[in-house]
Design a protein around this motif. Structure first.
Motif, PDB file in Angstrom:
ATOM      1  N   PHE A   8     -16.543 -33.580 -14.692  1.00  0.00           N
ATOM      2  CA  PHE A   8     -17.808 -34.258 -14.410  1.00  0.00           C
ATOM      3  C   PHE A   8     -18.035 -35.426 -15.352  1.00  0.00           C
ATOM      4  N   ASP A   9     -18.488 -36.542 -14.806  1.00  0.00           N
ATOM      5  CA  ASP A   9     -19.199 -37.521 -15.620  1.00  0.00           C
ATOM      6  C   ASP A   9     -20.568 -36.902 -15.911  1.00  0.00           C
ATOM      7  N   ILE A  10     -21.252 -37.381 -16.926  1.00  0.00           N
ATOM      8  CA  ILE A  10     -22.529 -36.764 -17.316  1.00  0.00           C
ATOM      9  C   ILE A  10     -23.716 -37.628 -16.913  1.00  0.00           C
ATOM     10  N   LEU A  14     -25.234 -35.610 -13.863  1.00  0.00           N
ATOM     11  CA  LEU A  14     -25.953 -34.380 -14.223  1.00  0.00           C
ATOM     12  C   LEU A  14     -27.354 -34.681 -14.745  1.00  0.00           C
ATOM     13  N   ARG A  38     -14.396 -26.035 -15.943  1.00  0.00           N
ATOM     14  CA  ARG A  38     -15.157 -27.271 -15.943  1.00  0.00           C
ATOM     15  C   ARG A  38     -14.947 -28.036 -17.250  1.00  0.00           C
ATOM     16  N   SER A  39     -14.946 -29.345 -17.140  1.00  0.00           N
ATOM     17  CA  SER A  39     -14.889 -30.206 -18.314  1.00  0.00           C
ATOM     18  C   SER A  39     -15.774 -31.410 -18.048  1.00  0.00           C
ATOM     19  N   TYR A  40     -16.162 -32.101 -19.120  1.00  0.00           N
ATOM     20  CA  TYR A  40     -17.135 -33.196 -19.011  1.00  0.00           C
ATOM     21  C   TYR A  40     -16.595 -34.390 -19.776  1.00  0.00           C
ATOM     22  N   THR A  42     -17.142 -38.320 -20.741  1.00  0.00           N
ATOM     23  CA  THR A  42     -18.243 -39.290 -20.780  1.00  0.00           C
ATOM     24  C   THR A  42     -17.929 -40.479 -21.670  1.00  0.00           C
ATOM     25  N   VAL A  63     -23.627 -26.112 -21.226  1.00  0.00           N
ATOM     26  CA  VAL A  63     -22.366 -26.767 -21.553  1.00  0.00           C
ATOM     27  C   VAL A  63     -22.056 -26.513 -23.026  1.00  0.00           C
ATOM     28  N   VAL A  68     -16.778 -30.900 -23.815  1.00  0.00           N
ATOM     29  CA  VAL A  68     -17.118 -32.317 -23.698  1.00  0.00           C
ATOM     30  C   VAL A  68     -16.035 -33.165 -24.357  1.00  0.00           C
ATOM     31  N   SER A 198      -8.499 -34.192 -20.150  1.00  0.00           N
ATOM     32  CA  SER A 198      -9.364 -33.167 -19.568  1.00  0.00           C
ATOM     33  C   SER A 198      -8.561 -32.122 -18.801  1.00  0.00           C
TER      34      SER A 198
END
Length: 271
Positions: A8-10, A14, A38-40, A42, A63, A68, A198
């Protein structure tokens, strides 16, 4: 396709200005219930990964800091590998040195016209803000023309706030690169390193990962280049006219999926 993990981008996906986008927490909860990794990733450079995780938790989005991956983390890795022991001049809006252990950072400042700083070995450009003053950027440009390497944490040109768009580092880089004839190295999105880091962190092959972002080029298409499935959401910095112009090019890569919001992701994944 097998769902090995979701990246995900944050900001804009989100949260917006650290306020949750409706349905984001619930969507992540569905993924957690199905034990989907899941990973984030950014380009946010105003906060450390610890601070980002804390802000997301306060917004009701669970999270962990180790989930991250920030542009500062990737930049530190790049500097350690390519410029060991370099004296680095950092211009950034936010205190992020905790994400850059082992990097010799010369404290940046908003210069007065009469101040002549020492020439650094490397210039590091993080996120834009008041620190990007006329005098400070003039020194960065001066060093750039003299061959001092410039490493940008990202090339993002803007980000979205509840008060509207704000211009970012990439906007300044465009002008400095064109006039100096020199190129900065950018290590955050859309460079491949963050996407691959990621997938490595999750132990998942890129072709088994989905990337969810609000930026057509920096998030979605860049992820598709390394083999991920791209999911563009119509929140954050998304602009329909940008997508329409891109879609009109029959030779251009198109996003694999377009959703109204991250809230629609579980349905897309069949969860």
């Amino acid at each position: 396709m097998a769902i090995g993990g979701v990246l995900f981008d944050i900001d804009g996906v989100l949260v917006t200005s650290w306020q949750p986008i409706p349905g984001a927490a619930e969507a992540l909860g569905v993924l957690a219930d199905h034990q989907i990794a899941r990973s984030y990733l950014t380009n946010t450079t105003t906060r450390t990964r610890q601070q980002i995780a804390s802000a997301l938790c306060q917004a009701g989005i669970d999270v962990r800091p180790d989930e991250v991956i920030t542009a500062a983390v990737l930049t530190a890795d790049y500097v350690r590998a390519n410029y060991p022991d370099a004296r680095c001049f950092l211009v950034n809006n936010g205190q992020i040195t905790d994400d850059m252990p082992g990097i010799d950072i010369v404290d940046s400042m908003m210069f007065d016209d009469g101040h002549v700083p020492d020439t650094p070995d490397v210039v590091l450009l993080g996120g834009a803000g008041p620190e990007y003053s006329h005098v400070t950027l003039s020194w960065v440009y001066d060093w750039m023309t003299k061959g001092v390497p410039v490493v940008a944490m990202h090339r993002s040109t803007a980000w979205t706030t509840t008060a509207g768009l704000r211009i970012d580092t990439g906007m300044y880089l465009i002008g400095m690169e064109q006039t100096s004839g020199r190129k900065a190295t950018a290590v955050g999105k859309p460079a491949p390193a963050g996407f691959l880091a990621s997938s490595t962190r999750l132990g998942v092959d890129p072709d088994e990962m989905y990337m969810v972002g609000d930026d057509l080029n920096n998030d979605v298409l860049a992820a598709q280049v390394v083999g991920m499935t791209g999911v563009l959401v119509r929140t954050g910095k998304f602009r329909q006219d940008t997508l329409d112009r891109w879609a009109a090019d029959e030779f251009a890569m198109q996003p694999n999926y377009v959703l109204d919001s991250v809230a629609d992701l579980p349905e897309l994944l069949g969860l």
